[in-house]
Scaffold this active site. Sequence first.
Site, PDB file in Angstrom:
ATOM      1  N   LYS A 171    -100.497   9.707 -47.043  1.00  0.00           N
ATOM      2  CA  LYS A 171    -100.387   8.688 -48.111  1.00  0.00           C
ATOM      3  C   LYS A 171     -99.343   7.635 -47.781  1.00  0.00           C
ATOM      4  O   LYS A 171     -99.613   6.446 -47.827  1.00  0.00           O
ATOM      5  CB  LYS A 171    -100.019   9.325 -49.464  1.00  0.00           C
ATOM      6  CG  LYS A 171    -101.015  10.320 -50.000  1.00  0.00           C
ATOM      7  CD  LYS A 171    -100.606  10.809 -51.380  1.00  0.00           C
ATOM      8  CE  LYS A 171     -99.293  11.568 -51.402  1.00  0.00           C
ATOM      9  NZ  LYS A 171     -99.348  12.902 -50.783  1.00  0.00           N
ATOM     10  N   ARG A 191    -100.091  11.907 -60.498  1.00  0.00           N
ATOM     11  CA  ARG A 191    -100.193  13.241 -59.907  1.00  0.00           C
ATOM     12  C   ARG A 191    -100.570  14.302 -60.941  1.00  0.00           C
ATOM     13  O   ARG A 191    -100.699  15.466 -60.582  1.00  0.00           O
ATOM     14  CB  ARG A 191     -98.832  13.621 -59.296  1.00  0.00           C
ATOM     15  CG  ARG A 191     -98.811  13.634 -57.772  1.00  0.00           C
ATOM     16  CD  ARG A 191     -97.377  13.892 -57.357  1.00  0.00           C
ATOM     17  NE  ARG A 191     -97.204  14.385 -56.037  1.00  0.00           N
ATOM     18  CZ  ARG A 191     -96.835  13.632 -54.998  1.00  0.00           C
ATOM     19  NH1 ARG A 191     -96.676  12.340 -55.123  1.00  0.00           N
ATOM     20  NH2 ARG A 191     -96.619  14.193 -53.832  1.00  0.00           N
ATOM     21  N   ARG A 230     -92.832  17.067 -39.261  1.00  0.00           N
ATOM     22  CA  ARG A 230     -91.931  16.039 -39.797  1.00  0.00           C
ATOM     23  C   ARG A 230     -90.565  16.627 -40.152  1.00  0.00           C
ATOM     24  O   ARG A 230     -89.556  15.924 -40.091  1.00  0.00           O
ATOM     25  CB  ARG A 230     -92.572  15.428 -41.055  1.00  0.00           C
ATOM     26  CG  ARG A 230     -91.756  14.316 -41.651  1.00  0.00           C
ATOM     27  CD  ARG A 230     -92.451  13.611 -42.786  1.00  0.00           C
ATOM     28  NE  ARG A 230     -92.500  14.415 -43.991  1.00  0.00           N
ATOM     29  CZ  ARG A 230     -93.054  14.023 -45.126  1.00  0.00           C
ATOM     30  NH1 ARG A 230     -93.624  12.842 -45.203  1.00  0.00           N
ATOM     31  NH2 ARG A 230     -93.048  14.791 -46.183  1.00  0.00           N
ATOM     32  N   ARG A 241     -85.633  15.698 -45.116  1.00  0.00           N
ATOM     33  CA  ARG A 241     -86.071  15.906 -46.499  1.00  0.00           C
ATOM     34  C   ARG A 241     -85.901  17.362 -46.889  1.00  0.00           C
ATOM     35  O   ARG A 241     -86.354  18.263 -46.184  1.00  0.00           O
ATOM     36  CB  ARG A 241     -87.533  15.462 -46.668  1.00  0.00           C
ATOM     37  CG  ARG A 241     -87.624  14.002 -47.012  1.00  0.00           C
ATOM     38  CD  ARG A 241     -89.050  13.524 -47.080  1.00  0.00           C
ATOM     39  NE  ARG A 241     -89.886  14.257 -48.027  1.00  0.00           N
ATOM     40  CZ  ARG A 241     -91.073  13.818 -48.438  1.00  0.00           C
ATOM     41  NH1 ARG A 241     -91.523  12.652 -48.011  1.00  0.00           N
ATOM     42  NH2 ARG A 241     -91.780  14.527 -49.279  1.00  0.00           N
ATOM     43  N   ARG A 286     -95.538  23.179 -52.491  1.00  0.00           N
ATOM     44  CA  ARG A 286     -96.058  21.828 -52.785  1.00  0.00           C
ATOM     45  C   ARG A 286     -97.590  21.810 -52.682  1.00  0.00           C
ATOM     46  O   ARG A 286     -98.260  21.158 -53.482  1.00  0.00           O
ATOM     47  CB  ARG A 286     -95.442  20.801 -51.827  1.00  0.00           C
ATOM     48  CG  ARG A 286     -93.993  20.479 -52.192  1.00  0.00           C
ATOM     49  CD  ARG A 286     -93.243  19.852 -51.040  1.00  0.00           C
ATOM     50  NE  ARG A 286     -93.812  18.596 -50.589  1.00  0.00           N
ATOM     51  CZ  ARG A 286     -93.581  18.064 -49.393  1.00  0.00           C
ATOM     52  NH1 ARG A 286     -92.801  18.684 -48.530  1.00  0.00           N
ATOM     53  NH2 ARG A 286     -94.111  16.913 -49.063  1.00  0.00           N
TER      54      ARG A 286
HETATM   55  P1  B4P Z   1     -97.527  11.636 -45.625  1.00  0.00           P
HETATM   56  O1  B4P Z   1     -98.706  12.356 -46.205  1.00  0.00           O
HETATM   57  O2  B4P Z   1     -97.638  10.153 -45.490  1.00  0.00           O
HETATM   58  O3  B4P Z   1     -96.327  12.154 -46.503  1.00  0.00           O
HETATM   59  P2  B4P Z   1     -95.800  11.612 -47.888  1.00  0.00           P
HETATM   60  O4  B4P Z   1     -96.334  10.286 -48.275  1.00  0.00           O
HETATM   61  O5  B4P Z   1     -94.353  11.705 -47.713  1.00  0.00           O
HETATM   62  O6  B4P Z   1     -96.406  12.570 -48.993  1.00  0.00           O
HETATM   63  P3  B4P Z   1     -95.759  13.760 -49.771  1.00  0.00           P
HETATM   64  O7  B4P Z   1     -96.782  14.192 -50.781  1.00  0.00           O
HETATM   65  O8  B4P Z   1     -95.322  14.763 -48.758  1.00  0.00           O
HETATM   66  O9  B4P Z   1     -94.438  13.238 -50.469  1.00  0.00           O
HETATM   67  P4  B4P Z   1     -94.099  12.319 -51.736  1.00  0.00           P
HETATM   68  O10 B4P Z   1     -92.992  11.445 -51.290  1.00  0.00           O
HETATM   69  O11 B4P Z   1     -95.318  11.646 -52.300  1.00  0.00           O
HETATM   70  O12 B4P Z   1     -97.191  12.084 -44.138  1.00  0.00           O
HETATM   71  C1  B4P Z   1     -96.797  13.377 -43.759  1.00  0.00           C
HETATM   72  C2  B4P Z   1     -96.661  13.505 -42.219  1.00  0.00           C
HETATM   73  O13 B4P Z   1     -97.938  13.433 -41.589  1.00  0.00           O
HETATM   74  C3  B4P Z   1     -95.824  12.409 -41.565  1.00  0.00           C
HETATM   75  O14 B4P Z   1     -94.980  13.002 -40.623  1.00  0.00           O
HETATM   76  C4  B4P Z   1     -96.834  11.499 -40.863  1.00  0.00           C
HETATM   77  O15 B4P Z   1     -96.331  10.877 -39.715  1.00  0.00           O
HETATM   78  C5  B4P Z   1     -97.931  12.471 -40.521  1.00  0.00           C
HETATM   79  N1  B4P Z   1     -99.257  11.841 -40.486  1.00  0.00           N
HETATM   80  C6  B4P Z   1     -99.750  10.973 -41.393  1.00  0.00           C
HETATM   81  N2  B4P Z   1    -101.019  10.616 -41.078  1.00  0.00           N
HETATM   82  C7  B4P Z   1    -101.335  11.310 -39.908  1.00  0.00           C
HETATM   83  C8  B4P Z   1    -102.508  11.378 -39.089  1.00  0.00           C
HETATM   84  N3  B4P Z   1    -103.633  10.683 -39.372  1.00  0.00           N
HETATM   85  N4  B4P Z   1    -102.475  12.202 -38.011  1.00  0.00           N
HETATM   86  C9  B4P Z   1    -101.368  12.910 -37.713  1.00  0.00           C
HETATM   87  N5  B4P Z   1    -100.218  12.888 -38.456  1.00  0.00           N
HETATM   88  C10 B4P Z   1    -100.203  12.089 -39.539  1.00  0.00           C
HETATM   89  O16 B4P Z   1     -93.579  13.370 -52.838  1.00  0.00           O
HETATM   90  C11 B4P Z   1     -92.424  14.182 -52.638  1.00  0.00           C
HETATM   91  C12 B4P Z   1     -92.015  14.894 -53.944  1.00  0.00           C
HETATM   92  O17 B4P Z   1     -91.634  13.916 -54.961  1.00  0.00           O
HETATM   93  C13 B4P Z   1     -93.096  15.728 -54.643  1.00  0.00           C
HETATM   94  O18 B4P Z   1     -93.202  17.042 -54.125  1.00  0.00           O
HETATM   95  C14 B4P Z   1     -92.585  15.708 -56.124  1.00  0.00           C
HETATM   96  O19 B4P Z   1     -91.545  16.625 -56.317  1.00  0.00           O
HETATM   97  C15 B4P Z   1     -92.025  14.311 -56.279  1.00  0.00           C
HETATM   98  N6  B4P Z   1     -93.011  13.361 -56.825  1.00  0.00           N
HETATM   99  C16 B4P Z   1     -93.501  12.268 -56.171  1.00  0.00           C
HETATM  100  N7  B4P Z   1     -94.389  11.602 -56.961  1.00  0.00           N
HETATM  101  C17 B4P Z   1     -94.463  12.294 -58.134  1.00  0.00           C
HETATM  102  C18 B4P Z   1     -95.222  12.140 -59.335  1.00  0.00           C
HETATM  103  N8  B4P Z   1     -96.092  11.126 -59.493  1.00  0.00           N
HETATM  104  N9  B4P Z   1     -95.062  13.041 -60.333  1.00  0.00           N
HETATM  105  C19 B4P Z   1     -94.201  14.061 -60.204  1.00  0.00           C
HETATM  106  N10 B4P Z   1     -93.456  14.278 -59.091  1.00  0.00           N
HETATM  107  C20 B4P Z   1     -93.586  13.417 -58.058  1.00  0.00           C
END
Ligand code: B4P
Length: 200
Positions: free
Chosen positions: A14, A89, A128, A134, A145
Amino acid sequence: MLNLVIFGPPGSGKGTQSAKIAEKYRITHLSTGDLLRQEVEHDTPLGKEIRKYIDKGLLVPDEIVLREIKQQINGQEGIPGFIFDGFPRTINQAEAFDRMLDQNDTPLCLVISVEVEEEELFNRLMGRSEDSGRSDDSDEIIKRRLKVYKEQTFPLISYYKAQGKIATIKGMDPVEQVFGKICHAIDTYLCSRKVLPVVY
Ligand code: B4P
């Protein structure tokens, strides 16, 4: 106005894809994960409260997240659009979001749902964890998660399918290939103002 949501389990890409979408379509990237982590970094009373949830791999309460989103949207009238990353979410967040967009008369155009197999998600997040710093990128918390996603966030697919707004993207390929498929879905929407019920 181009309002997009990118949706998927932790590790589905994402954040990675949102940055590229924002640059190409010149829209604002709003990541609730990034906004919440900024609050934690500032170590305010609110940040301390948020940390309790993130560190355990749980969702932050809806009212905190909705307040953050409202502040961001209301401060930026007149811009070309948003890519909402990691929001909504929960069903409660999605319903409140619909009301917010209605009030601002700026409908949601497209929900990009990125699908990745669970083993790959786990491997990406563990990969990662070595340099992300993190607190939630650790073995046990990643498993939690993924469980929270299945229980609380996955039901949103039916919610947005019922609205005819979901574009499904297979996200197992390398970043650029996944991005190409997402652009195809967005461009199709921009040409026809319709979301096709196909898997890209
Ligand atoms: P991403 O999937 O991009 O990770 P993210 O955006 O950080 O999503 P995540 O769900 O983990 O965290 P968020 O900040 O939203 O990438 C992950 C890894 O994969 C990276 O290393 C990347 O390089 C790699 N990658 C990506 N695409 C690839 C591909 N095609 N091939 C190979 N590798 C690839 O949320 C974090 C926390 O915040 C949640 O757990 C929650 O506690 C809170 N939160 C956030 N939004 C919320 C909401 N709306 N409501 C309640 N809590 C919330």
